[in-house]
Scaffold this active site. Structure first.
Site, PDB file in Angstrom:
ATOM      1  N   ASP A   9     -27.764  -9.984   0.700  1.00 43.80           N
ATOM      2  CA  ASP A   9     -29.133  -9.631   1.087  1.00 43.80           C
ATOM      3  C   ASP A   9     -29.472  -8.280   0.450  1.00 43.80           C
ATOM      4  O   ASP A   9     -28.590  -7.577  -0.047  1.00 43.80           O
ATOM      5  CB  ASP A   9     -29.260  -9.541   2.613  1.00 43.80           C
ATOM      6  CG  ASP A   9     -30.697  -9.257   3.072  1.00 43.80           C
ATOM      7  OD1 ASP A   9     -31.643  -9.752   2.437  1.00 43.80           O
ATOM      8  OD2 ASP A   9     -30.884  -8.514   4.057  1.00 43.80           O
ATOM      9  N   SER A  10     -30.741  -7.917   0.528  1.00 43.66           N
ATOM     10  CA  SER A  10     -31.153  -6.600   0.043  1.00 43.66           C
ATOM     11  C   SER A  10     -30.589  -5.502   0.953  1.00 43.66           C
ATOM     12  O   SER A  10     -30.377  -4.378   0.509  1.00 43.66           O
ATOM     13  CB  SER A  10     -32.674  -6.507   0.048  1.00 43.66           C
ATOM     14  OG  SER A  10     -33.154  -6.844   1.345  1.00 43.66           O
ATOM     15  N   CYS A  74     -31.527 -14.015   2.096  1.00 47.38           N
ATOM     16  CA  CYS A  74     -32.728 -13.211   1.925  1.00 47.38           C
ATOM     17  C   CYS A  74     -33.844 -14.171   1.520  1.00 47.38           C
ATOM     18  O   CYS A  74     -33.754 -14.801   0.462  1.00 47.38           O
ATOM     19  CB  CYS A  74     -32.477 -12.175   0.824  1.00 47.38           C
ATOM     20  SG  CYS A  74     -33.924 -11.210   0.378  1.00 47.38           S
ATOM     21  N   GLU A 152     -33.603  -2.100   9.750  1.00 48.15           N
ATOM     22  CA  GLU A 152     -32.518  -1.330   9.109  1.00 48.15           C
ATOM     23  C   GLU A 152     -32.132  -0.143   9.997  1.00 48.15           C
ATOM     24  O   GLU A 152     -30.957   0.102  10.255  1.00 48.15           O
ATOM     25  CB  GLU A 152     -32.961  -0.806   7.734  1.00 48.15           C
ATOM     26  CG  GLU A 152     -32.999  -1.826   6.627  1.00 48.15           C
ATOM     27  CD  GLU A 152     -31.623  -2.168   6.026  1.00 48.15           C
ATOM     28  OE1 GLU A 152     -30.747  -1.291   5.955  1.00 48.15           O
ATOM     29  OE2 GLU A 152     -31.451  -3.351   5.638  1.00 48.15           O
ATOM     30  N   CYS A 185     -37.860 -13.686   7.437  1.00 49.51           N
ATOM     31  CA  CYS A 185     -37.127 -12.603   6.777  1.00 49.51           C
ATOM     32  C   CYS A 185     -35.881 -12.420   7.620  1.00 49.51           C
ATOM     33  O   CYS A 185     -35.960 -12.360   8.855  1.00 49.51           O
ATOM     34  CB  CYS A 185     -37.963 -11.324   6.767  1.00 49.51           C
ATOM     35  SG  CYS A 185     -37.011  -9.849   6.300  1.00 49.51           S
ATOM     36  N   HIS A 187     -34.072 -10.018   8.211  1.00 46.45           N
ATOM     37  CA  HIS A 187     -33.997  -8.791   9.017  1.00 46.45           C
ATOM     38  C   HIS A 187     -34.604  -9.001  10.412  1.00 46.45           C
ATOM     39  O   HIS A 187     -34.246  -8.311  11.355  1.00 46.45           O
ATOM     40  CB  HIS A 187     -34.767  -7.650   8.346  1.00 46.45           C
ATOM     41  CG  HIS A 187     -34.012  -6.952   7.257  1.00 46.45           C
ATOM     42  ND1 HIS A 187     -33.824  -7.492   6.007  1.00 46.45           N
ATOM     43  CD2 HIS A 187     -33.401  -5.733   7.239  1.00 46.45           C
ATOM     44  CE1 HIS A 187     -33.139  -6.645   5.262  1.00 46.45           C
ATOM     45  NE2 HIS A 187     -32.874  -5.563   5.982  1.00 46.45           N
TER      46      HIS A 187
HETATM   47  N1  DGL Z   1     -34.032  -9.718   4.331  1.00 41.55           N
HETATM   48  C1  DGL Z   1     -34.935 -10.039   3.305  1.00 41.55           C
HETATM   49  C2  DGL Z   1     -35.643 -11.360   3.532  1.00 41.55           C
HETATM   50  O1  DGL Z   1     -35.115 -12.232   4.190  1.00 41.55           O
HETATM   51  C3  DGL Z   1     -35.929  -9.069   2.774  1.00 41.55           C
HETATM   52  C4  DGL Z   1     -35.979  -7.681   3.142  1.00 41.55           C
HETATM   53  C5  DGL Z   1     -36.538  -6.854   1.999  1.00 41.55           C
HETATM   54  O2  DGL Z   1     -37.759  -6.836   1.807  1.00 41.55           O
HETATM   55  O3  DGL Z   1     -35.714  -6.270   1.327  1.00 41.55           O
HETATM   56  O4  DGL Z   1     -36.712 -11.565   3.043  1.00 41.55           O
END
Ligand code: DGL
Length: 264
Positions: A9-10, A74, A152, A185, A187
């Protein structure tokens, strides 16, 4: 050696997917890779994300990490770059996409919301997903990168900025009749109980974590990947930028742009 599953993931969002996979497949070997130098991916161009994933494939290859399954945990990277990178690797690549189909299936008001990053909402992949699976259900799109920041911070400090979260949700002005909200997302499941409280439990929240875990499980049996009974390798974390977290020790690495040798 047991099947090696790398989750990417990012940032730390992919840990919500990792947890679901580990719960279903406890005996695999795991590693976790976060490209936090470019966080949030939601503000990156599609080409930048493709280049980073190609660089990740080179890194895996150059270190001979023997990854069997790479989970792109992600939505932003999956919807914008997954198809572009597949031809460059023999590794089984699994992506995550917003859970539009199950959300439409359970919506009684026939109006659902997709809460994702702006890039996921803008992607052609998401548009196709909605037009294929939403028959008869209206899908409204809501984008935020601030929620990524809040998630985060919560993960690294164990402190939730409730005021900031409430401000974001209030500004999003999610339509009253929406009864199911897709967390598009990875997150966002970290904020699920806080989001649910904000809407006084009126909205059902749905994400893709469990479905991805099932997909990985079926891939393991389909490809005949095996497990050894000996001691499991500890979960190894890689990051592209330093992180402040009291318990997590990460190996800092640099991704360099290049095209993997692979099988293209
Ligand atoms: N966790 C990522 C997702 O599922 C993206 C978060 C980011 O924008 O870096 O889209």
């Amino acid at each position: 050696m047991s099947v090696h599953i790398m989750v990417f993931d990012s940032g730390i969002g992919g840990t919500t997917v990792l947890e679901q996979i580990q719960a279903l497949i406890p005996n695999a070997d795991y590693s976790y890779f976060m490209d936090n130098a470019l966080l949030p991916y939601g503000s990156q161009s599609q080409q930048t994300i493709i280049d980073r994933l190609l660089a990740l494939l080179c890194f895996i290859e150059s270190r001979a990490l023997q990854v069997d399954i790479l989970v792109i945990a992600c939505n932003t990277a999956s919807t914008s770059a997954l198809e572009a990178i597949r031809p460059y690797t023999n590794i089984e690549v699994v992506g995550v996409v917003p859970a539009i189909k199950p959300a439409c299936a359970i919506s009684k008001s026939k109006h659902i919301g997709l809460l994702a990053t702006p890039s996921t909402n803008k992607s052609r992949y998401t548009a196709n997903l909605i037009s294929t699976h939403s028959q008869g259900t209206r899908v409204s799109l809501y984008g935020s990168t601030t929620l990524v920041e809040i998630a985060e911070a919560l993960f690294h400090t164990q402190i939730l900025n409730e005021a900031k979260l409430a401000k974001v949700l209030s500004d999003l002005a999610i339509a009253e009749e929406i009864d199911v909200l897709v967390l598009g997302c990875t997150h966002f499941p970290l904020l699920a109980s806080a989001i649910s409280n904000y809407y006084k439990q009126r909205i059902i929240l749905i994400d893709s974590g469990k479905a991805i875990a099932k997909r990985v499980e079926s891939l393991i049996s389909l490809r005949g990947f095996t497990f050894t009974t000996g001691k499991k390798k500890p979960l190894h974390y890689y990051a592209t930028a330093p992180i402040c977290h009291s318990q997590l020790s990460v190996e800092l690495i640099t991704l360099t742009d290049q095209i993997p040798r692979g099988n293209h």
